[in-house]
Enzyme design. Structure first.
Site, mmCIF file in Angstrom:
data_model
loop_
_atom_site.group_PDB
_atom_site.id
_atom_site.type_symbol
_atom_site.label_atom_id
_atom_site.label_comp_id
_atom_site.label_asym_id
_atom_site.label_seq_id
_atom_site.Cartn_x
_atom_site.Cartn_y
_atom_site.Cartn_z
ATOM 1 C CG ASP A 42 86.319 124.873 66.159
ATOM 2 O OD1 ASP A 42 86.586 124.280 65.088
ATOM 3 O OD2 ASP A 42 86.225 124.285 67.254
ATOM 4 C CB CYS A 69 83.410 122.521 65.830
ATOM 5 S SG CYS A 69 82.230 121.373 66.564
ATOM 6 N N GLY A 70 85.331 120.374 65.547
ATOM 7 C CA GLY A 70 86.021 119.081 65.544
ATOM 8 C C GLY A 70 85.047 117.928 65.379
ATOM 9 C CB THR A 71 82.651 116.433 67.556
ATOM 10 O OG1 THR A 71 82.170 117.585 68.268
ATOM 11 C CG2 THR A 71 83.868 115.853 68.257
ATOM 12 C CB VAL A 88 79.078 117.675 69.468
ATOM 13 C CG1 VAL A 88 78.242 117.796 70.737
ATOM 14 C CG2 VAL A 88 78.915 116.294 68.861
ATOM 15 N N GLY A 89 79.769 120.637 69.527
ATOM 16 C CA GLY A 89 79.781 121.902 70.271
ATOM 17 C C GLY A 89 79.137 123.035 69.492
ATOM 18 C CG HIS A 117 60.975 112.865 58.930
ATOM 19 N ND1 HIS A 117 60.863 111.624 59.507
ATOM 20 C CD2 HIS A 117 60.583 112.710 57.629
ATOM 21 C CE1 HIS A 117 60.417 110.750 58.610
ATOM 22 N NE2 HIS A 117 60.261 111.378 57.457
ATOM 23 N NE ARG A 158 90.280 118.160 65.999
ATOM 24 C CZ ARG A 158 90.418 118.933 67.068
ATOM 25 N NH1 ARG A 158 89.648 118.758 68.135
ATOM 26 N NH2 ARG A 158 91.323 119.898 67.077
ATOM 27 C CG HIS A 176 57.287 114.832 58.963
ATOM 28 N ND1 HIS A 176 57.627 113.820 59.838
ATOM 29 C CD2 HIS A 176 57.022 114.238 57.781
ATOM 30 C CE1 HIS A 176 57.584 112.662 59.207
ATOM 31 N NE2 HIS A 176 57.216 112.885 57.956
HETATM 32 C C1 RB5 Z 1 88.199 121.995 69.754
HETATM 33 O O1 RB5 Z 1 89.328 121.343 70.246
HETATM 34 C C2 RB5 Z 1 87.007 121.056 69.828
HETATM 35 O O2 RB5 Z 1 86.628 120.878 71.136
HETATM 36 C C3 RB5 Z 1 85.855 121.612 69.000
HETATM 37 O O3 RB5 Z 1 86.253 121.782 67.684
HETATM 38 C C4 RB5 Z 1 84.606 120.756 68.925
HETATM 39 O O4 RB5 Z 1 84.911 119.442 68.570
HETATM 40 C C5 RB5 Z 1 83.695 120.833 70.065
HETATM 41 O O5 RB5 Z 1 82.585 120.245 70.073
#
Ligand code: RB5
Length: 147
Positions: free
Chosen positions: A7, A64-66, A68-69, A97, A108, A132
């Protein structure tokens, strides 16, 4: 050939990773995003994951930032095992595994140097099969049972 996507939060990071892949002679297809203009990570998570699920790419990197999303979005696609990862141990074990086919990074969260080491470790590690495989097959059964 790898697929790669991010993103806006990870656009610059993705450019750095692409440079690194170029240096290493690893081919990739960039699914976007192509600028820092705000966008939505599920778009890229879905597009890249579908391309992997169709067998067009064996593996992919999503950012992405984390991490995660975009990994959550990718994991909604049948056949995808995406790991959101910020250390080399998890990267390697997720291959050995869990037979992960997508590596998700947080721009980030990790520095670019660590991200490169994580990518190297993840690309080099191989699925160990055996007990596994049975467990990964159990994950696939969950997918089949819960459509
Ligand atoms: C975008 O601001 C941020 O929410 C996205 O990059 C990500 O970290 C979501 O999981």
């Amino acid at each position: 050939m790898l697929a790669i996507g991010s993103d806006h939060a990870a656009f610059r990071f993705k450019e750095e990773i692409k440079k690194y892949l170029d240096e290493k002679g690893i081919a990739y297809k960039d699914f976007g995003t192509y600028s820092e203009e705000s966008t939505d990570y599920p778009i890229y998570g879905e597009a890249v994951a579908k391309a992997v699920a169709r067998g067009e790419y064996e593996k992919a990197i999503l950012i992405c930032g984390t991490g995660v999303g975009i990994s959550l979005a990718a994991n909604k696609i049948k056949g995808i095992r995406a790991v959101a990862c910020s250390d080399c141990y998890t990267a390697v074990l997720s291959r050995e595994h869990n037979d992960t086919n997508i590596l998700a990074l947080g721009a980030r969260v990790v520095g670019i140097g660590l991200a490169k080491m994580i990518i190297d470790s993840w690309l080099k590690a191989e699925f160990q099969g055996g007990r596994h495989r049975r467990r990964v097959d159990m994950i696939k059964e969950i997918e089949e049972k819960n459509l």
